[in-house]
Design an enzyme around this catalytic site. Structure first.
Site, PDB file in Angstrom:
ATOM      1  N   ILE A  69     -17.641  76.227  -3.389  1.00  0.00           N
ATOM      2  CA  ILE A  69     -18.624  76.207  -4.484  1.00  0.00           C
ATOM      3  C   ILE A  69     -17.949  75.890  -5.823  1.00  0.00           C
ATOM      4  O   ILE A  69     -16.756  76.131  -6.016  1.00  0.00           O
ATOM      5  CB  ILE A  69     -19.374  77.560  -4.627  1.00  0.00           C
ATOM      6  CG1 ILE A  69     -18.397  78.706  -4.906  1.00  0.00           C
ATOM      7  CG2 ILE A  69     -20.226  77.848  -3.427  1.00  0.00           C
ATOM      8  CD1 ILE A  69     -19.093  79.953  -5.435  1.00  0.00           C
ATOM      9  N   CYS A  70     -18.753  75.347  -6.721  1.00  0.00           N
ATOM     10  CA  CYS A  70     -18.366  75.227  -8.125  1.00  0.00           C
ATOM     11  C   CYS A  70     -19.667  75.408  -8.899  1.00  0.00           C
ATOM     12  O   CYS A  70     -20.592  76.024  -8.401  1.00  0.00           O
ATOM     13  CB  CYS A  70     -17.695  73.882  -8.406  1.00  0.00           C
ATOM     14  SG  CYS A  70     -18.791  72.477  -8.167  1.00  0.00           S
ATOM     15  N   ARG A  71     -19.734  74.843 -10.099  1.00  0.00           N
ATOM     16  CA  ARG A  71     -20.962  75.063 -10.865  1.00  0.00           C
ATOM     17  C   ARG A  71     -22.130  74.266 -10.275  1.00  0.00           C
ATOM     18  O   ARG A  71     -23.183  74.809  -9.999  1.00  0.00           O
ATOM     19  CB  ARG A  71     -20.733  74.675 -12.327  1.00  0.00           C
ATOM     20  CG  ARG A  71     -21.929  74.880 -13.200  1.00  0.00           C
ATOM     21  CD  ARG A  71     -21.620  74.637 -14.661  1.00  0.00           C
ATOM     22  NE  ARG A  71     -22.847  74.570 -15.425  1.00  0.00           N
ATOM     23  CZ  ARG A  71     -23.572  73.477 -15.568  1.00  0.00           C
ATOM     24  NH1 ARG A  71     -23.193  72.344 -15.017  1.00  0.00           N
ATOM     25  NH2 ARG A  71     -24.690  73.497 -16.273  1.00  0.00           N
TER      26      ARG A  71
END
Ligand SMILES: Cc1cc2nc3c(=O)[nH]c(=O)nc-3n(C[C@H](O)[C@H](O)[C@H](O)COP(=O)(O)OP(=O)(O)OC[C@H]3O[C@@H](n4cnc5c(N)ncnc54)[C@H](O)[C@@H]3O)c2cc1C
Length: 569
Positions: A525-527
């Protein structure tokens, strides 16, 4: 040839004008029960709100215009009350005088629309309860609001003393686009607005997690939402107010109530003529808009259409399809070949400066029909180049066939550039385009309008990466409880973290691969999913089993509710 058209607004007026352009000789009689022809019912909520100030602005063409420009015998306040298919006649009643006349036809076109549902609830006829369907409806609402609430019964003004207080509380029943648009306009007029909706979401065609974004947005702009609750009845209250009682037992006080429940196809004449009515309750037509009687056509909100994606019969009450169908019926009557391709339900709604738009199938529709050959992606591209001032993210969800990449549906929300992306995707969908076609789409670009890789291209690139196996993805419901790798920077974690997730910022990933498991899926995940994509590529090329959690933390923001409720269950 004599053609009678019943209903003189979207479908009917389009049909009359097109037919005349194709055929100078036929006799055309168009009858409309109401006082106006060809008016802009889509503008009515904005007239209520005062955005469209003059009622006359809503009136696109009147009977004189139809007579002089189109040689159409256009009659308002004229209701078709009976059809004889044997004699090929229609009985017409003059609404003002009650006089009934009979007119013969060679071809009959029905475009009677779909009146608003008005359930027989206790108190539904109380003064102050309105619907937004016609110009007189909007006028009545404006007059009711402007009248205010008299302090003394029967007196609005007395001896120069102000005895009127403004109406301030509104309840809108129904969270479809007419309900929401009217609610927004009432907020603009200074009302405290409560919107009651029986479903657990507004805008039913949207998937629930996308509707959550709309709900949060309208709540921030002052609309109080009462979802999952139906209206049980209305009671008169002090000073001419109304108490709206819901099935859950709540009472919502109101000075005005707007009913914006669903609409139901008007099949009165069709049934009288013995025409086939479909399983969804609309007039059944073929793709030439011909009913089960070869001399009778039907168009608009009253007919069932084929859903373009699912092939199911559907009721889709929208102005675009109604206009196109009116045109098609005219083409066919004039001897031309013309066919309706089905409807994708392409729609848009503007709310407090933002918009929500969609086309094609939603995920819940695919689930309902048991279609599992699909994948979905969430993405949040900028409306135009990030370096040019004013770029705003667009929240997008796109569905496509897993087996061949065909576009199935798209939903988008944002304050800029939503309409053109959904319009482009709607066109692509109708042309049977795949996500690979979207990768290649050549769209206009300068920094204030888009990006060199437009959001539409992005959709194609991300989806094609998924299908080619370059970017395996997962979604929050499947990632929950699995190994989660968060590649955001530490400062970003101050805002929100995922419990149990391992944080390795993207820039350190290559150096810290030893910290990651090789025997299980790594959900990255990231933003928004973009850095997670790069991380996924690094991991895959180093022999890990990696998946990009589609949409990252941004999609969690609206999918989170679903994950939480799934946990609770
Ligand atoms: C408030 C509001 C906002 C909307 N906003 C949008 C929007 O933003 N975008 C969009 O795509 N769509 C919108 N719509 C929907 C769109 O207006 C309809 O889909 C479209 O008007 C349908 O066209 P139609 O010809 O089938 O029916 P209508 O336009 O409703 O016309 C039917 C007419 O037939 C007349 N009639 C019925 N029976 C008889 C009879 N027996 N004799 C004579 N006359 C008869 C009725 O009086 C009516 O005027 C909106 C609708 C409303 C009410």
């Amino acid at each position: 040839m004599k053609v009678i058209i019943v209903g003189g607004v979207a479908g009917g007026a389009s049909c009359a004008a097109r037919l005349r352009r194709l055929d100078e000789r036929s006799e055309i009689l168009m009858v409309e029960r109401g006082p106006y022809l060809s008016y802009a019912n889509c503008g009515l909520p904005y007239h209520v709100g005062g955005v469209i100030e003059k009622e006359s602005s809503l009136l696109v063409a009147d009977a004189n215009t139809f007579r002089s420009q189109f040689a159409v015998d256009a009659r308002t306040s004229c209701e078709a009350i009976a059809v004889s298919t044997e004699k090929k006649t229609v009985d017409l009643r003059n609404v003002a005088t009650g006089e009934v006349t009979t007119e013969p036809y060679d071809k009959l076109v029905l475009s009677p629309g779909a009146p608003s549902v008005r359930p027989p609830l206790p108190g539904i006829d109380l003064p102050g309860i309105f619907q937004v369907r016609t110009v007189p409806d909007a006028r009545a609402i404006r007059e009711w609001i402007e009248k205010g609430t008299p302090f003394l019964s029967g007196m609005h003004r007395y001896s120069g003393f102000q005895t009127v207080r403004p109406k301030t509380r509104a309840v809108v029943v129904g969270g479809g686009f007419i309900g929401l648009e009217t609610a927004e306009n009432l907020v603009h007029r200074g009302f405290e607005v409560t919107l009651i909706e029986m479903l657990d979401q507004v805008l039913a065609p949207l998937d629930r997690e996308m509707a959550r974004i709309v709900e949060g947005y309208v709540e921030r702009h002052g609309i109080r939402l009462a979802l999952n609750d139906g209206v049980a009845g209305f009671k008169p209250a002090e000073g001419g107010a109304i108490e709206v009682e819901t099935k859950s037992g709540k009472i919502h006080p109101a000075d005005i109530v707007i009913l914006a429940l669903s609409v139901r196809p008007d099949t009165t004449l069709a049934k009288m003529a013995g025409l086939t009515i479909g399983e969804r309750g609309g007039i059944r037509v073929d793709d030439e808009m011909r009913t089960s009687n070869p001399d009778i056509f039907a168009v608009g909100d009253a007919v069932e259409v084929k859903d373009f994606v699912t092939g199911e019969w559907a009721l889709i009450a929208l102005a675009g399809p109604a206009n196109r169908q009116g045109r098609i019926a005219a083409d066919v009557i004039a001897g031309r070949s013309s066919r309706f391709r089905g409807s994708q339900g392409t729609s848009i709604i503007g709310l407090f400066g933002a918009s929500a738009a969609w086309t094609g199938a939603s995920e819940k529709t695919l689930n309902r029909i048991g279609d599992t050959d699909y994948e979905k992606i969430y993405l949040y591209p900028n409306s135009h180049a990030g370096y040019y001032p004013g770029a705003k993210p667009i929240a997008m969800k796109v569905l496509f066939r897993q087996s061949d990449g065909r576009l199935l549906g798209a939903q988008a929300l944002g304050v800029d550039g939503v309409d053109k992306r959904i319009s482009a995707l709607a066109m692509a969908l109708q042309m049977g385009a795949t996500v690979y076609d979207l990768e290649e789409a050549e769209l206009c670009y300068a920094p204030q309008f888009g990006s060199a890789k437009d959001p539409v291209n992005f959709v194609g690139m991300v989806a094609a990466d998924v299908l080619r196996g370059d970017m395996p993805i997962s979604h929050w419901d499947s990632a929950k409880g699995e190994f989660i790798l968060d590649v955001r920077e530490p400062f970003e974690l101050a805002v929100e973290t995922i419990p149990g997730a391992v944080n390795i910022p993207l820039g350190q990933l290559r150096a810290r691969l030893k910290e990651l498991p090789r025997d299980r899926d790594i959900h990255v995940i990231c933003r928004s999913g973009q850095r997670a994509y790069m991380a996924t590529r690094i991991l895959l090329q180093n022999g890990f089993r990696a998946r990009d959690v589609s949409g990252g933390m941004l999609s969690l923001a609206h999918n989170g509710v679903l994950v939480a409720s799934a946990d609770a269950a």
